[in-house]
Enzyme design. Structure first.
Site, PDB file in Angstrom:
ATOM      1  N   SER A  93      12.109   3.154  16.357  1.00 44.46           N
ATOM      2  CA  SER A  93      11.824   2.399  15.125  1.00 44.46           C
ATOM      3  C   SER A  93      10.913   3.221  14.232  1.00 44.46           C
ATOM      4  CB  SER A  93      11.115   1.080  15.473  1.00 44.46           C
ATOM      5  OG  SER A  93      10.665   0.446  14.296  1.00 44.46           O
ATOM      6  N   TYR A 114       4.439  -3.328  19.642  1.00 47.43           N
ATOM      7  CA  TYR A 114       5.825  -2.874  19.414  1.00 47.43           C
ATOM      8  C   TYR A 114       5.840  -1.426  18.897  1.00 47.43           C
ATOM      9  CZ  TYR A 114      10.377  -2.630  17.032  1.00 47.43           C
ATOM     10  OH  TYR A 114      11.629  -2.249  16.592  1.00 47.43           O
TER      11      TYR A 114
HETATM   12  P1  NAP Z   1      18.336  -8.306  17.828  1.00 45.39           P
HETATM   13  O1  NAP Z   1      19.393  -8.662  16.864  1.00 45.39           O
HETATM   14  O2  NAP Z   1      17.208  -9.237  18.082  1.00 45.39           O
HETATM   15  O3  NAP Z   1      19.041  -7.913  19.209  1.00 45.39           O
HETATM   16  C1  NAP Z   1      18.255  -7.590  20.334  1.00 45.39           C
HETATM   17  C2  NAP Z   1      19.188  -7.245  21.454  1.00 45.39           C
HETATM   18  O4  NAP Z   1      18.432  -6.839  22.604  1.00 45.39           O
HETATM   19  C3  NAP Z   1      20.056  -8.420  21.892  1.00 45.39           C
HETATM   20  O5  NAP Z   1      21.318  -7.899  22.173  1.00 45.39           O
HETATM   21  C4  NAP Z   1      19.363  -8.920  23.144  1.00 45.39           C
HETATM   22  O6  NAP Z   1      20.256  -9.590  24.045  1.00 45.39           O
HETATM   23  C5  NAP Z   1      18.910  -7.595  23.730  1.00 45.39           C
HETATM   24  N1  NAP Z   1      17.821  -7.723  24.701  1.00 45.39           N
HETATM   25  C6  NAP Z   1      16.555  -8.165  24.480  1.00 45.39           C
HETATM   26  N2  NAP Z   1      15.864  -8.134  25.626  1.00 45.39           N
HETATM   27  C7  NAP Z   1      16.705  -7.671  26.590  1.00 45.39           C
HETATM   28  C8  NAP Z   1      16.579  -7.437  27.973  1.00 45.39           C
HETATM   29  N3  NAP Z   1      15.421  -7.653  28.640  1.00 45.39           N
HETATM   30  N4  NAP Z   1      17.656  -6.945  28.644  1.00 45.39           N
HETATM   31  C9  NAP Z   1      18.837  -6.723  27.997  1.00 45.39           C
HETATM   32  N5  NAP Z   1      19.012  -6.932  26.687  1.00 45.39           N
HETATM   33  C10 NAP Z   1      17.957  -7.413  25.995  1.00 45.39           C
HETATM   34  O7  NAP Z   1      17.633  -6.936  17.420  1.00 45.39           O
HETATM   35  P2  NAP Z   1      18.106  -5.644  16.602  1.00 45.39           P
HETATM   36  O8  NAP Z   1      17.405  -5.682  15.322  1.00 45.39           O
HETATM   37  O9  NAP Z   1      19.555  -5.459  16.667  1.00 45.39           O
HETATM   38  O10 NAP Z   1      17.375  -4.543  17.483  1.00 45.39           O
HETATM   39  C11 NAP Z   1      18.064  -3.590  18.287  1.00 45.39           C
HETATM   40  C12 NAP Z   1      17.121  -2.410  18.483  1.00 45.39           C
HETATM   41  O11 NAP Z   1      16.763  -1.876  17.191  1.00 45.39           O
HETATM   42  C13 NAP Z   1      15.794  -2.795  19.142  1.00 45.39           C
HETATM   43  O12 NAP Z   1      15.401  -1.796  20.052  1.00 45.39           O
HETATM   44  C14 NAP Z   1      14.823  -2.856  17.967  1.00 45.39           C
HETATM   45  O13 NAP Z   1      13.496  -2.603  18.366  1.00 45.39           O
HETATM   46  C15 NAP Z   1      15.373  -1.742  17.096  1.00 45.39           C
HETATM   47  N6  NAP Z   1      14.955  -1.809  15.697  1.00 45.39           N
HETATM   48  C16 NAP Z   1      15.340  -2.860  14.902  1.00 45.39           C
HETATM   49  C17 NAP Z   1      14.898  -2.892  13.580  1.00 45.39           C
HETATM   50  C18 NAP Z   1      15.277  -3.998  12.635  1.00 45.39           C
HETATM   51  O14 NAP Z   1      14.692  -4.076  11.521  1.00 45.39           O
HETATM   52  N7  NAP Z   1      16.221  -4.871  12.980  1.00 45.39           N
HETATM   53  C19 NAP Z   1      14.097  -1.871  13.075  1.00 45.39           C
HETATM   54  C20 NAP Z   1      13.739  -0.832  13.923  1.00 45.39           C
HETATM   55  C21 NAP Z   1      14.175  -0.807  15.230  1.00 45.39           C
HETATM   56  P3  NAP Z   1      20.481 -11.203  23.931  1.00 45.39           P
HETATM   57  O15 NAP Z   1      21.270 -11.428  22.667  1.00 45.39           O
HETATM   58  O16 NAP Z   1      21.235 -11.585  25.139  1.00 45.39           O
HETATM   59  O17 NAP Z   1      19.133 -11.812  23.844  1.00 45.39           O
END
Ligand code: NAP
Length: 247
Positions: free
Chosen positions: A142, A156
């Site tokens: 991130s 985080y």
């Molecule tokens: P999201 O829509 O909240 O999705 C999170 C995903 O992680 C879901 O598929 C969830 O599964 C899974 N997950 C959470 N805990 C888990 C565990 N213990 N074991 C297995 N799976 C788990 O988030 P996102 O925004 O797509 O984020 C994906 C990645 O991008 C993350 O690493 C996040 O830190 C990073 N990121 C996101 C942003 C942003 O602005 N969105 C920015 C920077 C970095 P379930 O659906 O089953 O809960």
């Protein structure tokens, strides 16, 4: 060439976009923690796009679950070529002085231990030193790793700083073993993660302040992930690629 791609948290958000974009590349293992309905939809959409997909429940913090995730993928499709270390969480925005230990443990367990366990298993399954055929790992870090997320998520941000360190170090370890390791560092991307942090509109509200004037989309992050997985980036390893609109 058809590839076997394993994506943690591949059922929604950035992971889903990566799964859909990879569907043209072959067989996708879609890991999830709890949200089965989102997973079923992702699998159906990959199949509709011409790819093969399976859903695998598993908690990335649990060693046995991570091993089972790779085992199930190999059983279904054969050896894993590409691993997207994507699962991650935030917790509600807070100053560090107000954070409780349980919250910090959850964040570090998922984002740090989970990422390390996934990368370790991928290394074991891909390394030519272990008789495997090499591969590519993309860690989803991130922009918070360099911004620090003060008064929001310093836990985080620190967890993602550790993912960057893992990327740089593991690329050096695994380069001689035909495994590339890179990271994407998304900025403000419109997903449900912000709602779980208590601010559903966070990406829209803060995204306009980025030099490009808007939040990013999951598809834009997925494009970078898929490029880093692909042979088009064959000489790239240990890279931290910002996908953050200049933020
Ligand atoms: P999201 O829509 O909240 O999705 C999170 C995903 O992680 C879901 O598929 C969830 O599964 C899974 N997950 C959470 N805990 C888990 C565990 N213990 N074991 C297995 N799976 C788990 O988030 P996102 O925004 O797509 O984020 C994906 C990645 O991008 C993350 O690493 C996040 O830190 C990073 N990121 C996101 C942003 C942003 O602005 N969105 C920015 C920077 C970095 P379930 O659906 O089953 O809960």
């Amino acid at each position: 060439m058809s590839k076997v791609v394993l994506i943690t948290g591949g059922n929604r958000g950035i992971g889903r976009a990566a799964a859909l974009l990879c569907s043209a590349r072959g067989s996708i293992s879609v890991n999830y923690a709890t949200n089965r309905s989102a997973t079923d939809e992702t699998v159906a959409r990959v199949e509709a796009a011409g790819g093969r997909a399976i859903a695998i429940q598993g908690d990335v913090c649990e060693k046995a679950d991570v091993i089972a995730l790779f085992d199930a993928t190999v059983r279904a499709f054969g050896p894993v070529d590409d691993f997207v270390n994507n699962a991650g969480i935030v917790a509600p925005g807070s100053a560090l002085s107000d954070m409780d230990v349980e919250r910090m443990k959850r964040v570090f367990d998922t984002n740090v231990l989970g990422a390390y366990l996934g990368a370790r298993e991928a290394a074991r399954r891909m390394s030519t030193k272990r008789g495997r055929r090499g591969g590519s790992i993309v860690n989803v870090s991130s922009a918070a790793a360099r911004l620090g997320s003060p008064n929001e998520y310093v836990d985080y941000a620190g967890s993602k700083g550790t993912v960057d360190t893992l990327t740089i170090r593991l690329a050096k370890e695994l380069g001689p073993e035909s495994v590339r390791v890179n990271a994407v560092r998304p900025g403000l991307i419109d997903t449900e993660i912000h709602a779980s942090g208590g601010k559903p509109d966070r990406a829209a509200q803060l995204g306009v302040l980025a030099p490009l004037g808007r939040p990013g989309t999951t598809e834009e992050v997925a494009e970078s992930i898929v490029w880093l997985l692909s042979d088009a980036s064959a000489y790239v390893t240990g890279a931290l690629l910002d996908v953050a609109g200049g933020r």
